[in-house]
Design a protein around this motif. Structure first.
Motif, PDB file in Angstrom:
ATOM      1  N   GLN A  96      26.668  41.132  46.934  1.00 33.76           N
ATOM      2  CA  GLN A  96      27.542  40.940  45.771  1.00 33.76           C
ATOM      3  C   GLN A  96      28.998  40.776  46.211  1.00 33.76           C
ATOM      4  O   GLN A  96      29.714  39.902  45.724  1.00 33.76           O
ATOM      5  CB  GLN A  96      27.406  42.129  44.815  1.00 33.76           C
ATOM      6  N   LEU A  97      29.436  41.618  47.137  1.00 34.83           N
ATOM      7  CA  LEU A  97      30.814  41.505  47.626  1.00 34.83           C
ATOM      8  C   LEU A  97      31.034  40.205  48.394  1.00 34.83           C
ATOM      9  O   LEU A  97      32.092  39.572  48.262  1.00 34.83           O
ATOM     10  CB  LEU A  97      31.162  42.709  48.501  1.00 34.83           C
ATOM     11  N   ASN A  98      30.041  39.811  49.174  1.00 39.52           N
ATOM     12  CA  ASN A  98      30.167  38.555  49.921  1.00 39.52           C
ATOM     13  C   ASN A  98      30.228  37.348  48.992  1.00 39.52           C
ATOM     14  O   ASN A  98      30.993  36.406  49.238  1.00 39.52           O
ATOM     15  CB  ASN A  98      29.015  38.397  50.915  1.00 39.52           C
ATOM     16  N   SER A  99      29.437  37.363  47.926  1.00 40.07           N
ATOM     17  CA  SER A  99      29.469  36.238  46.996  1.00 40.07           C
ATOM     18  C   SER A  99      30.808  36.170  46.256  1.00 40.07           C
ATOM     19  O   SER A  99      31.342  35.081  46.018  1.00 40.07           O
ATOM     20  CB  SER A  99      28.315  36.318  46.008  1.00 40.07           C
ATOM     21  N   ALA A 100      31.383  37.315  45.922  1.00 42.33           N
ATOM     22  CA  ALA A 100      32.695  37.321  45.276  1.00 42.33           C
ATOM     23  C   ALA A 100      33.773  36.829  46.244  1.00 42.33           C
ATOM     24  O   ALA A 100      34.677  36.082  45.854  1.00 42.33           O
ATOM     25  CB  ALA A 100      33.037  38.722  44.784  1.00 42.33           C
ATOM     26  N   GLU A 101      33.642  37.225  47.495  1.00 43.73           N
ATOM     27  CA  GLU A 101      34.607  36.766  48.499  1.00 43.73           C
ATOM     28  C   GLU A 101      34.496  35.257  48.708  1.00 43.73           C
ATOM     29  O   GLU A 101      35.510  34.560  48.813  1.00 43.73           O
ATOM     30  CB  GLU A 101      34.351  37.504  49.816  1.00 43.73           C
ATOM     31  N   GLN A 102      33.271  34.752  48.724  1.00 42.47           N
ATOM     32  CA  GLN A 102      33.069  33.306  48.880  1.00 42.47           C
ATOM     33  C   GLN A 102      33.610  32.548  47.671  1.00 42.47           C
ATOM     34  O   GLN A 102      34.239  31.493  47.818  1.00 42.47           O
ATOM     35  CB  GLN A 102      31.574  32.995  49.079  1.00 42.47           C
ATOM     36  N   ALA A 103      33.400  33.095  46.467  1.00 44.83           N
ATOM     37  CA  ALA A 103      33.911  32.444  45.261  1.00 44.83           C
ATOM     38  C   ALA A 103      35.432  32.422  45.260  1.00 44.83           C
ATOM     39  O   ALA A 103      36.047  31.421  44.857  1.00 44.83           O
ATOM     40  CB  ALA A 103      33.395  33.166  44.014  1.00 44.83           C
ATOM     41  N   SER A 104      36.045  33.501  45.724  1.00 45.29           N
ATOM     42  CA  SER A 104      37.513  33.511  45.764  1.00 45.29           C
ATOM     43  C   SER A 104      38.043  32.551  46.824  1.00 45.29           C
ATOM     44  O   SER A 104      39.061  31.887  46.612  1.00 45.29           O
ATOM     45  CB  SER A 104      38.045  34.922  46.001  1.00 45.29           C
ATOM     46  N   ALA A 105      37.354  32.426  47.942  1.00 52.11           N
ATOM     47  CA  ALA A 105      37.768  31.460  48.968  1.00 52.11           C
ATOM     48  C   ALA A 105      37.609  30.037  48.459  1.00 52.11           C
ATOM     49  O   ALA A 105      38.473  29.176  48.705  1.00 52.11           O
ATOM     50  CB  ALA A 105      36.957  31.667  50.239  1.00 52.11           C
ATOM     51  N   ASP A 106      36.522  29.774  47.733  1.00 52.30           N
ATOM     52  CA  ASP A 106      36.318  28.446  47.154  1.00 52.30           C
ATOM     53  C   ASP A 106      37.384  28.134  46.111  1.00 52.30           C
ATOM     54  O   ASP A 106      37.846  26.991  45.998  1.00 52.30           O
ATOM     55  CB  ASP A 106      34.930  28.335  46.526  1.00 52.30           C
ATOM     56  N   ALA A 107      37.783  29.140  45.341  1.00 53.29           N
ATOM     57  CA  ALA A 107      38.813  28.919  44.319  1.00 53.29           C
ATOM     58  C   ALA A 107      40.163  28.612  44.951  1.00 53.29           C
ATOM     59  O   ALA A 107      40.939  27.817  44.410  1.00 53.29           O
ATOM     60  CB  ALA A 107      38.922  30.135  43.409  1.00 53.29           C
TER      61      ALA A 107
END
Length: 97
Positions: free
Chosen positions: A43-54
């Motif tokens: 869950q934390l990794n997916s949020a980190e990836q989403a923030s990097a993509d944003a």
């Protein structure tokens, strides 16, 4: 030999297997804890990836907000569980011996 002490020794010997940990239950608990931990890290990794993509402009802002809200909820749940474990430990320490 006192009959009461003999009776107490027999009762202790009879209850001794009940005090031993059950290895099948421990492995189940370990597996469940490992699964929950992996879910949390994912869950934390997916949020980190989403923030990097944003940040690079590749993600939808709505997806970013959703991912961050889910990660915040996961962190709050872990903190609540940690607080309960610490509270239980402190309660055990307060027990008279």
């Amino acid at each position: 030999m006192d009959v009461r002490s003999l009776y107490a020794a027999q009762k202790y010997a009879a209850s001794k297997p009940a005090m031993q940990p059950d290895p099948t239950q421990a492995s189940t608990l370990e597996a469940e804890f490992a699964r929950v931990t992996q879910d949390f890290v994912g869950q934390l990794n997916s949020a980190e990836q989403a923030s990097a993509d944003a940040m690079t402009g590749d993600a939808d802002p709505h997806a970013l907000v959703e991912a961050l809200a889910q990660s915040e909820l996961a962190v709050e749940a872990v903190v609540a569980m940690r607080d309960k474990v610490v509270e239980a430990y402190q309660e055990i320490l307060r027990m008279p011996v």
